[in-house]
Design a protein around this motif. Structure first.
Motif, PDB file in Angstrom:
ATOM      1  N   GLU A 184       0.822  -1.206   0.000  1.00  0.00           N
ATOM      2  CA  GLU A 184       0.000   0.000   0.000  1.00  0.00           C
ATOM      3  C   GLU A 184       0.855   1.255   0.000  1.00  0.00           C
ATOM      4  O   GLU A 184       0.602   2.184  -0.777  1.00  0.00           O
ATOM      5  N   LEU A 187       2.599   1.725  -3.452  1.00  0.00           N
ATOM      6  CA  LEU A 187       1.690   2.146  -4.524  1.00  0.00           C
ATOM      7  C   LEU A 187       1.234   3.586  -4.312  1.00  0.00           C
ATOM      8  O   LEU A 187       1.122   4.366  -5.254  1.00  0.00           O
ATOM      9  N   GLN A 188       1.015   3.915  -3.035  1.00  0.00           N
ATOM     10  CA  GLN A 188       0.583   5.278  -2.718  1.00  0.00           C
ATOM     11  C   GLN A 188       1.658   6.287  -3.138  1.00  0.00           C
ATOM     12  O   GLN A 188       1.355   7.311  -3.751  1.00  0.00           O
ATOM     13  N   ILE A 190       4.007   5.812  -5.343  1.00  0.00           N
ATOM     14  CA  ILE A 190       4.135   5.821  -6.802  1.00  0.00           C
ATOM     15  C   ILE A 190       3.144   6.821  -7.382  1.00  0.00           C
ATOM     16  O   ILE A 190       3.475   7.625  -8.245  1.00  0.00           O
ATOM     17  N   MET A 191       1.922   6.795  -6.846  1.00  0.00           N
ATOM     18  CA  MET A 191       0.896   7.696  -7.364  1.00  0.00           C
ATOM     19  C   MET A 191       1.236   9.151  -7.023  1.00  0.00           C
ATOM     20  O   MET A 191       1.110  10.033  -7.858  1.00  0.00           O
TER      21      MET A 191
END
Lengths: 290, 143
Positions: A184, A187-188, A190-191
């Motif tokens: 999580e 990915l967070q 990365i965004m």
């Protein structure tokens, strides 16, 4: 026959208190300050007498014993945090036996009644002592749970290596809950940063089994779905051997031996190279120095 | 009747999903998109799902379906802007969508399409103006 325990204790409260405090000091609870010890003992003894006056039964499960249980909770918590062992914590209650028993012997002449009252007192104090141990254990478990949580937060930092390149240095054993947090947060980030390349470094992961490998593959796949590419680095020779022996398929995942190699690949993929500043001049300087 | 708009952008098609996808809408999008690819001779499809918070296995399968169908019609599909939660859900559902290309945002997705089709930005727009005339693209490739 009505129990006289409460009456006898009430009458000799201060005497028991001083004997009890002496007893504890003798047993060596020096880590608690004198004032704290006296206030804890006074409070406990007062609540014990109140409990005996209010309650007919000697079982501490009832609601009438709530105040004394709360008092013990606090005492065990305080001692647990100070690093007392369970037996040292339980001694707080058990050391009260000697003053009470000697007092009972003085006050009660009838031997049958003496046995009766001694039995009541001992069963009550045993229960309270065991409760202390339970409370102590609860405190320790709380500490362990909190430390686990802190470790989880500490061990999953996502760092930015370069514009568009993230690194995730993993440390410690990977289990399902940790992987979930790692996935999580990666990915967070990365965004948030719009990074196209993420390097997962597993140098600090002691063992890789099929489950860990599966977690890694899941993370890589999820990152790919978002449009970012993952490189796994820091694979030690033994781990490479384990992965092959387990038959884990890491095809489709870029793997590199060290974080430096992975960073090199990441730079190349984003169309960058690293060169030495003033290459020719520094070469010449080095030659003259030699 | 609710529809998801399909925008033509040069030789690409842009689909931005901004409402909650239900199954009927997904099927309709699939039909519309394949029709549009044929009509406009599109070479690439960009699907922006950055506003999509919830996916199920059906929507995941539909995305994979669109990608495969577009491929048969010689158009590449790029899914852009997938949310972390959506990515995790799809992985947990076992849908890794191997046939689909992905990018972080529309800009990067557009670049990815252009690179894979080896078109420059001008060529992309030029191809859009001379819709369906492939000779003109080939001619500019040779120059």
């Amino acid at each position: 026959m009505e129990s006289q325990l409460a009456t006898i204790l009430k009458k000799n409260e201060s005497k028991i208190l001083s004997q009890w405090v002496e007893e504890q000091k003798k047993l060596g609870s020096t880590r608690v300050s004198n004032e704290d010890l006296i206030s804890q003992c006074t409070n406990f003894l007062r609540l014990l007498i109140e409990g005996l006056q209010k309650n007919k039964s000697f079982s501490i499960a009832g609601t009438g014993w709530d105040p004394i249980r709360r008092c013990l909770d606090e005492v065990s918590r305080a001692r647990g945090l100070l690093g007392f062992s369970p037996s040292e914590t339980a001694t707080f209650v058990f050391s009260l036996k000697l003053p009470i028993f000697s007092l009972l012997r003085q006050e009660i002449a009838d031997s049958a009644q003496l046995t009766e009252e001694t039995w009541n007192a001992t069963s009550l104090l045993d229960q309270l002592g065991l409760y202390t141990t339970e409370a102590y254990q609860r405190t320790r478990e709380e500490i362990i749970a909190r430390q686990q949580e802190e470790m989880l937060e500490l061990s999953t930092p996502v760092v930015k290596l370069w514009d568009g390149i993230l690194a995730l240095p993993m440390i410690g054993t990977l289990d399902s809950s940790r992987t979930q947090v790692v996935m999580e947060s990666l990915l967070q980030r990365i965004m948030e940063t719009g990074s196209e390349i993420a390097i997962i470094d597993i140098t600090g992961v002691p063992t890789v089994d099929t489950l860990v490998a599966q977690h890694l593959i899941k993370t890589v796949t999820a990152a790919r779905l978002m449009g970012a590419e993952c490189i796994i680095s820091g694979i030690r020779p033994q781990i490479a051997a384990t992965i092959v022996h387990l038959g884990v398929d890491l095809a489709g995942v870029t793997t590199k031996a060290s974080l430096a190699d992975a960073f090199h690949v990441a730079l190349a993929r984003s169309g960058r190279t690293v060169t030495k500043v003033g290459g020719a001049r520094s070469e010449k300087l080095r030659e003259t120095r030699v | 009747m609710e529809r998801i708009p399909i925008l033509k952008l040069g030789s690409f098609l842009l689909v931005t999903i901004q409402v909650d996808m239900h199954d009927e809408l997904a099927v309709r999008l699939q039909d519309d998109l394949t029709t549009k690819i044929v009509d406009s001779s599109a070479r690439g499809v960009l699907i922006d799902i950055s506003a999509l918070d919830i996916v199920d296995s059906f929507i995941g399968r539909m995305l994979a379906g669109i990608a495969s169908m577009s491929k048969i019609l010689d158009a590449q599909t790029v899914v852009v802007g997938m949310q972390p939660a959506v990515a995790i859900t799809l992985v947990e559902l076992g849908l890794s969508l191997d046939g689909i290309k992905t990018a972080l945002n529309v800009d990067r997705g557009m670049k990815l399409l252009r690179d894979s089709l080896e078109l420059s930005e001008d060529e992309n727009l030029a191809a859009g103006e001379a819709n369906g005339e492939f000779e003109s693209i080939h001619a500019s490739d040779e120059n």
